[in-house]
Write a protein that holds these residues in place. Sequence first.
Motif, mmCIF file in Angstrom:
data_model
loop_
_atom_site.group_PDB
_atom_site.id
_atom_site.type_symbol
_atom_site.label_atom_id
_atom_site.label_comp_id
_atom_site.label_asym_id
_atom_site.label_seq_id
_atom_site.Cartn_x
_atom_site.Cartn_y
_atom_site.Cartn_z
ATOM 1 N N MET A 50 0.820 -1.205 0.000
ATOM 2 C CA MET A 50 0.000 0.000 0.000
ATOM 3 C C MET A 50 0.859 1.263 0.000
ATOM 4 S SD MET A 50 -3.562 0.149 1.674
ATOM 5 C CE MET A 50 -3.651 -0.537 3.298
ATOM 6 N N LYS A 51 2.129 1.098 0.371
ATOM 7 C CA LYS A 51 2.994 2.270 0.461
ATOM 8 C C LYS A 51 3.139 2.894 -0.937
ATOM 9 C CE LYS A 51 6.803 3.249 3.484
ATOM 10 N NZ LYS A 51 7.681 2.659 4.449
ATOM 11 N N SER A 52 2.886 4.165 -1.053
ATOM 12 C CA SER A 52 2.991 4.793 -2.364
ATOM 13 C C SER A 52 4.447 4.857 -2.783
ATOM 14 C CB SER A 52 2.457 6.215 -2.313
ATOM 15 O OG SER A 52 1.104 6.191 -2.055
ATOM 16 N N ASN A 53 4.647 4.723 -4.054
ATOM 17 C CA ASN A 53 6.006 4.842 -4.535
ATOM 18 C C ASN A 53 6.229 6.267 -5.006
ATOM 19 O OD1 ASN A 53 8.476 4.583 -5.606
ATOM 20 N ND2 ASN A 53 7.998 2.860 -6.942
ATOM 21 N N PHE A 54 6.714 7.082 -4.110
ATOM 22 C CA PHE A 54 6.863 8.500 -4.426
ATOM 23 C C PHE A 54 8.034 8.749 -5.368
ATOM 24 C CE2 PHE A 54 3.909 10.897 -1.831
ATOM 25 C CZ PHE A 54 3.475 9.947 -0.952
ATOM 26 N N SER A 55 8.979 7.812 -5.398
ATOM 27 C CA SER A 55 10.174 8.067 -6.203
ATOM 28 C C SER A 55 9.857 8.044 -7.695
ATOM 29 C CB SER A 55 11.256 7.044 -5.875
ATOM 30 O OG SER A 55 10.794 5.759 -6.231
ATOM 31 N N ARG A 56 8.651 7.558 -8.056
ATOM 32 C CA ARG A 56 8.286 7.524 -9.463
ATOM 33 C C ARG A 56 7.852 8.909 -9.965
ATOM 34 N NH1 ARG A 56 4.063 3.942 -9.845
ATOM 35 N NH2 ARG A 56 4.627 2.172 -8.565
ATOM 36 N N ILE A 57 7.631 9.822 -9.040
ATOM 37 C CA ILE A 57 7.203 11.158 -9.465
ATOM 38 C C ILE A 57 8.396 11.850 -10.114
ATOM 39 C CG2 ILE A 57 6.389 13.399 -8.648
ATOM 40 C CD1 ILE A 57 5.240 11.662 -6.243
ATOM 41 N N TYR A 80 -3.941 -12.473 3.576
ATOM 42 C CA TYR A 80 -3.319 -13.673 3.016
ATOM 43 C C TYR A 80 -1.800 -13.520 2.990
ATOM 44 C CZ TYR A 80 -8.007 -15.015 1.700
ATOM 45 O OH TYR A 80 -9.322 -15.361 1.750
ATOM 46 N N PRO A 81 -1.079 -14.676 2.959
ATOM 47 C CA PRO A 81 0.394 -14.596 2.973
ATOM 48 C C PRO A 81 0.944 -13.764 1.816
ATOM 49 C CG PRO A 81 -0.329 -16.866 3.320
ATOM 50 C CD PRO A 81 -1.557 -16.064 2.991
ATOM 51 N N ASN A 82 0.230 -13.723 0.687
ATOM 52 C CA ASN A 82 0.734 -12.931 -0.447
ATOM 53 C C ASN A 82 0.441 -11.441 -0.291
ATOM 54 O OD1 ASN A 82 -1.979 -12.737 -1.007
ATOM 55 N ND2 ASN A 82 -1.930 -14.026 -2.838
ATOM 56 N N GLY A 83 -0.092 -11.047 0.846
ATOM 57 C CA GLY A 83 -0.318 -9.627 1.117
ATOM 58 C C GLY A 83 -1.709 -9.152 0.739
ATOM 59 N N THR A 84 -2.481 -9.981 0.064
ATOM 60 C CA THR A 84 -3.846 -9.584 -0.312
ATOM 61 C C THR A 84 -4.706 -9.465 0.947
ATOM 62 O OG1 THR A 84 -3.664 -10.685 -2.439
ATOM 63 C CG2 THR A 84 -5.885 -10.297 -1.643
ATOM 64 N N ILE A 85 -5.466 -8.397 1.034
ATOM 65 C CA ILE A 85 -6.393 -8.225 2.157
ATOM 66 C C ILE A 85 -7.801 -8.194 1.587
ATOM 67 C CG2 ILE A 85 -7.133 -6.705 4.037
ATOM 68 C CD1 ILE A 85 -4.280 -5.650 4.190
#
Length: 313
Positions: free
Chosen positions: A1-8, A221-226
Amino acid sequence: MKSNFSRIIFIHCHLYLWPFMTIVLTLDCAKGEYNRQGCALSTNISPNSFSRDGDFTFGGILQICVHTSKENQDFSQEPEPAACIVPSLQYLRHVIAFIYAIEEINNSAGILPNITLGFQVYDACTSEVIALLSSFSILSERPEPVLNFICQKRQRTVAFIGHMSSSVSHTIAGITQLYRYPQLNQYLKNVHLRTSSGTLFHFDENGNIPGMFDILNWNVYPNGTITRTEVGSFLISRVPQLLINDSRITWNPHFHQTPFSMCTLPCTYGFRTAHQRGKAPCCFDCIPCPDGEIANVTNPSRGHKRLHRHLKK
Ligand SMILES: *[C@@H]1O[C@H](CO)[C@@H](O)[C@H](O)[C@H]1NC(C)=O
Ligand SMILES: *[C@@H]1O[C@H](CO)[C@@H](O)[C@H](O)[C@H]1NC(C)=O
Ligand SMILES: *[C@@H]1O[C@H](CO)[C@@H](O)[C@H](O)[C@H]1NC(C)=O
Ligand SMILES: *[C@@H]1O[C@H](CO)[C@@H](O)[C@H](O)[C@H]1NC(C)=O
Ligand SMILES: *[C@@H]1O[C@H](CO)[C@@H](O)[C@H](O)[C@H]1NC(C)=O
């Protein structure tokens, strides 16, 4: 969920409107790749955060973890970076409630049509230092804060939700008040909205929680899906009504059967219930019926006197 700010890639930094200024100074501090050396606050603290973009965002500096790692403050060497440790499920519920409220408003066609709401949630655990850094991160709209600058095309943060602890809230308020941000400890008064199940509900004039709750089944879930599934509802009225559709619940596979949820097992024949003072009605002790009385049903509140007389004969 963490935004990837470095792509800006293109970042316009807008100098905040200071409370005492009457004009907005806009400064293009960086064009092209963001230059971290330039104006980011140098810190080795990296708070846990969750964010989702929106036209307007709510900043939340909450508590997820219970403790702050030991902060070395004897000033003889550089302090170790503060970090939040030991996450608490109890506190995580506050974050879930915060995100849920934002999602419900966002997804409601009636409240803010054509506007998407987002959020930036930071875990400040019990640390004023992390709360301070998180405040700057929310105001800068990037995890590595740039003091007094917004590193997005425009400011989207519209309000802050405070922390449970007054000392941490005070730290946050010190910064947000400077920028004239409302800090909402009790928010969403007089809001009426429709839940995904179609039920209309509202907060009362005191901002209290309504008498109708959706019961949700969250699965991580273990794959990070909520996933979040509505499995029932609870209506508070004169006769409280609890509805749960068992077949919609997905239990953790570690449970081999539906976990048993009962304060006390029913009293068997010959025993009667004795309510535990100050506890819910479903919590009671089972005590033997007095001599000469019997209980021919489970969970009687008293033995049968009629039989008592009969036995005496
Ligand atoms: C808000 O709604 C939009 C469109 O309906 C969606 O893309 C976005 O993920 C939602 N955001 C939240 C926080 O629910
Ligand atoms: C929302 O957007 C739709 C589609 O663009 C438009 O028809 C509608 O009038 C908008 N609603 C409001 C309240 O602006
Ligand atoms: C994650 O795991 C769940 C359960 O096994 C599955 O339903 C879901 O599709 C998975 N998600 C992704 C993105 O692989
Ligand atoms: C319970 O959920 C199942 C699966 O979604 C659905 O088929 C069924 O109709 C529901 N039962 C009730 C009483 O709502
Ligand atoms: C228990 O005894 C009482 C009193 O004789 C009687 O009224 C009641 O029907 C009995 N209940 C059962 C379940 O046998």
